[in-house]
Design an enzyme around this catalytic site. Structure first.
Site, PDB file in Angstrom:
ATOM      1  N   ASP A 113     -11.127  -2.458   1.904  1.00  0.00           N
ATOM      2  CA  ASP A 113     -10.505  -2.867   3.166  1.00  0.00           C
ATOM      3  C   ASP A 113      -9.990  -1.681   3.974  1.00  0.00           C
ATOM      4  OD1 ASP A 113      -8.048  -2.186   1.821  1.00  0.00           O
ATOM      5  OD2 ASP A 113      -8.021  -4.197   0.971  1.00  0.00           O
ATOM      6  N   ASP A 171      -7.180   0.821  -6.557  1.00  0.00           N
ATOM      7  CA  ASP A 171      -6.827  -0.338  -5.738  1.00  0.00           C
ATOM      8  C   ASP A 171      -7.845  -1.434  -6.029  1.00  0.00           C
ATOM      9  OD1 ASP A 171      -5.651  -1.971  -3.883  1.00  0.00           O
ATOM     10  OD2 ASP A 171      -6.553  -1.005  -2.144  1.00  0.00           O
ATOM     11  N   HIS A 226       0.813  -1.219   0.000  1.00  0.00           N
ATOM     12  CA  HIS A 226       0.000   0.000   0.000  1.00  0.00           C
ATOM     13  C   HIS A 226       0.844   1.266   0.000  1.00  0.00           C
ATOM     14  CE1 HIS A 226      -3.121  -2.953   1.233  1.00  0.00           C
ATOM     15  NE2 HIS A 226      -3.857  -2.182   0.464  1.00  0.00           N
TER      16      HIS A 226
END
Length: 545
Positions: free
Chosen positions: A328, A401, A306
Site C-alpha cells: 500500500d 509489514d 505506521h
C-alpha cells in the site's frame, strides 16, 4: 448398513437387455463418460467455492477447508448408499439429482455471501449463522455428488454390460480427469474472470445442462412422458433462476459489499493474489483498505500504526532500508520522510495492490505518492523466496509489514527460517521490526513470534500501541464481533546478537519505558502515562521471555 447387494423391489424385472439408444452403444458410452467428466468438474468447483468463501468470509483457511472437505466426503458416502434405492429408476433419479445439485451448488455462493453480509453482525444465537450455513451446504452438495456415481454406473451398464472392474475404471478415469479440470478452472478461469458468484452460477448452469442432455437425449426411452416433461420444465426453471441470479450478480455483490464495508466502497478488485477493497479516501473521508475481507489499513489511525512500525526501526542506522510487504506504500511513506535514507527496496507479492497504490487517487494521496520517489525500488515477489537470494548484510533496517500472524496463509512469514534469512540480510548493527498481532486479544500468538525471533538469533524489545479511537477495532478481521475485536497493535523490535535494541518513536526522543512483571497488566496501567512522539506506547517484558 452396507448391503452386499441391493435387490430390486418385489415384482420389478431385472434389466437384462441393453437399453434402446438413439445412437450406437459406443457413442452412448462415450456420452455418459463425457457427462461424468462434466459432473466431476462441477462438483469440485462447488467444493473449492465453499472453501474459498469460508476462508474469505469466516477466516482461518485450514480450519474451514478441513470442515468443508470432511463434511463433503462424509456426505458423499451417505449419498452413495442412498442412491442404491434409485438404481431401478436411474435415468429419472440422475436427472433429478443434477437439477437439485445445480440449484444448490450454483446458488450456494450467493446465499453464503447474503447471510454473511446482512446477518453477520446480529450476534447472539446467530453469531455462528454463516458457519452453520457452510456446513449445511457442504452436507447437501456432498449428498448429491455422492449419489451421482452409482447412478452413472447403472446407466453405463444399461448401455452394454461390462465387468465391474472395467466399468469402474472407465467411470473413475473420467471422474478424476474432470476433477482435475474443475480444480484448475476455478482459480485460473472462473475466479479471476467471472468472480465467485457468477462462476458458481455458471457452473450450476453447465451442470443442469449436461445432466438434462444425457437423460432427456440419451435415455429418454427409459422415462415416461410425464417424467420427461417434469424434468424438462423443472430443469428450465432452474436454468432461468441461475440466469436471473447471474444477471443480478453485480448489483447483489455491490449491495453486499456496502453491507459489509459501508457505503463508501469505491474499488473492489480481485487481483491474482487476493480481493482488494477500498472504501472512502475521497471528499475528506478516511480510507479503509480491506484485503480478502480483513481490515488492513484503517484511515482513522493508520498513521499511528505506521509510525509505530517504522520509527523504532529507523532510530538506528537507516541508509538502506528493506520493506517486506507494505504494498500500500504507507510504510514506505514513513521511511521516505527521512532525508538520509538513500535506498528503499520494497518486496510485495501482489502487483494489483501496488498498481492501486500508484494510481488510485485516495490511496496514492494517503501514501504521499511514495512510488514516485526515485529512492523507492519495487520488486514483485514472495518475501520469503526473495530473501533467499538477498545479499548478505545489505540493509540497515528491515521492516516486516506483513499480514497478521493469525492468518494461516501468512505463517511462513513468521517462521524461524524467515527470520534467519532476514538476519542474514541485515548489517551487523541493523534492526528488524515485526508486526506481531494484537497483544491483548492474542497474547499467545504475540509471544510465539517473540520466541521465534529469539530462536533465530535476535534480541527483542516488544512494545504495544493502542488504536486511536476505541470505538473502531484495530484488528484485521472485519467479520469479528466489534466488541471482541482487537484494539491494539503489538510490535517486536529486534537486533542480531544478545543486546536488545531500545525502541524510540522519535529518533531524538527518550527510549520507551521497559516494563517488568506481568507485561499485559503493566501495559494497561502505563500506556496512558507513556507518550512519545505523540503516540501512547509501552514496551512489554513478558516474564516467560
Amino acid at each position: 448398513m452396507i448391503d452386499p447387494h441391493a435387490p430390486a423391489p418385489p415384482g420389478t424385472p431385472p434389466w437384462t437387455a441393453p437399453v434402446r439408444l438413439p445412437v450406437r452403444p459406443g457413442t452412448g458410452r462415450f456420452l455418459v463418460l463425457v457427462c461424468v467428466f462434466v459432473c466431476a468438474a462441477c462438483g469440485l468447483v462447488y467444493e473449492l467455492e465453499l472453501v474459498a468463501f469460508a476462508s474469505y468470509l469466516i477466516g482461518d483457511s485450514v480450519t474451514q477447508a478441513s470442515v468443508v472437505l470432511s463434511v463433503m466426503v462424509f456426505a458423499m458416502g451417505i449419498g452413495s448408499l442412498a442412491a442404491k434405492r434409485l438404481r431401478w429408476h436411474a435415468a429419472a433419479g440422475f436427472g433429478a439429482i443434477e437439477i437439485a445439485l445445480a440449484l444448490v451448488g450454483g446458488c450456494s455462493a450467493m446465499a453464503l455471501y447474503a447471510v454473511f453480509a446482512w446477518t453477520g453482525g446480529w450476534g447472539g444465537i446467530w453469531a455462528d449463522g454463516p458457519r452453520c450455513l457452510l456446513v449445511a451446504f457442504s452436507l447437501a452438495i456432498g449428498l448429491l455428488v455422492g449419489a451421482e456415481v452409482p447412478l452413472l454406473m447403472e446407466l453405463i451398464q444399461r448401455i452394454r454390460r461390462q465387468d465391474a472392474g472395467g466399468a469402474v475404471a472407465d467411470l473413475f478415469a473420467a471422474d478424476y480427469v474432470g476433477a482435475l479440470v474443475g480444480g484448475l478452472a476455478f482459480p485460473f478461469l472462473l475466479l479471476p474472470f467471472l468472480g465467485q458468484l457468477t462462476g458458481a452460477l455458471l457452473t450450476g448452469a453447465v451442470n443442469v445442462t449436461a445432466g438434462g442432455a444425457l437423460v432427456l437425449g440419451l435415455f429418454r426411452r427409459d422415462l415416461t412422458r410425464r417424467a420427461r416433461w417434469i424434468l424438462l420444465l423443472v430443469g428450465l426453471t432452474v436454468l432461468g433462476v441461475l440466469a436471473a441470479a447471474a444477471a443480478l450478480a453485480d448489483d447483489f455483490e455491490r449491495a453486499a459489499r456496502h453491507a459489509v464495508y459501508g457505503k463508501d466502497v469505491r474499488v473492489a478488485e480481485q487481483t491474482g493474489v487476493q480481493e482488494v477493497v477500498l472504501a472512502g479516501g475521497t471528499g475528506g473521508r478516511p480510507l479503509d483498505l480491506f484485503l480478502d475481507g480483513r481490515l488492513r489499513v484503517g484511515g482513522r489511525d493508520e498513521r499511528r500504526y505506521h509510525e509505530a512500525l517504522v520509527q523504532p526501526a529507523l532510530s538506528g542506522p537507516h541508509t538502506r532500508v528493506l520493506i517486506l510487504g507494505g504494498g500500500d506504500g504507507l510504510a514506505a511513506r514513513e521511511v521516505l520522510r527521512h532525508r538520509d535514507v538513500r535506498r528503499v527496496d520494497l518486496v510485495e507479492l501482489d502487483a494489483g495492490l501496488t498498481r492501486l497504490a500508484r494510481r488510485d487517487p485516495g490511496l496514492s494521496a494517503l501514501n504521499g505518492h511514495a512510488y514516485d520517489d526515485p529512492r523507492l525500488h519495487l520488486t514483485t515477489a514472495d518475501a520469503l523466496t526473495w530473501l533467499r537470494g538477498a545479499p548478505a548484510g545489505a540493509y540497515d533496517a528491515v521492516i516486516a509489514d506483513l499480514p497478521d500472524p493469525g492468518i494461516t496463509a501468512s505463517t511462513k512469514l513468521y517462521s524461524q527460517e524467515f527470520y534467519g534469512l532476514a538476519r542474514r540480510a541485515l548489517a551487523a548493527d541493523g534492526r528488524l521490526v515485526v508486526h506481531a498481532g494484537p497483544v491483548t486479544a492474542r497474547p499467545r500468538a504475540f509471544w510465539t513470534v517473540a520466541s521465534t525471533l529469539r530462536a533465530a538469533g535476535f534480541a527483542t524489545a516488544p512494545y504495544r500501541v493502542p488504536g486511536q479511537d476505541s470505538r473502531f477495532p484495530a484488528g484485521p478481521d472485519r467479520s469479528a464481533d466489534a466488541s471482541r475485536a482487537p484494539h491494539d497493535w503489538g510490535f517486536l523490535l529486534a537486533a542480531p546478537g544478545g543486546t536488545a535494541p531500545r525502541p524510540r518513536l522519535d529518533p531524538e526522543g527518550p527510549p520507551l519505558r521497559t516494563l517488568t512483571g506481568d507485561g499485559l497488566a503493566a501495559d494497561a496501567r502505563a500506556a496512558a502515562a507513556t507518550r512519545i512522539g505523540g503516540l501512547p506506547a509501552s514496551t512489554l517484558a513478558h516474564p516467560r521471555y
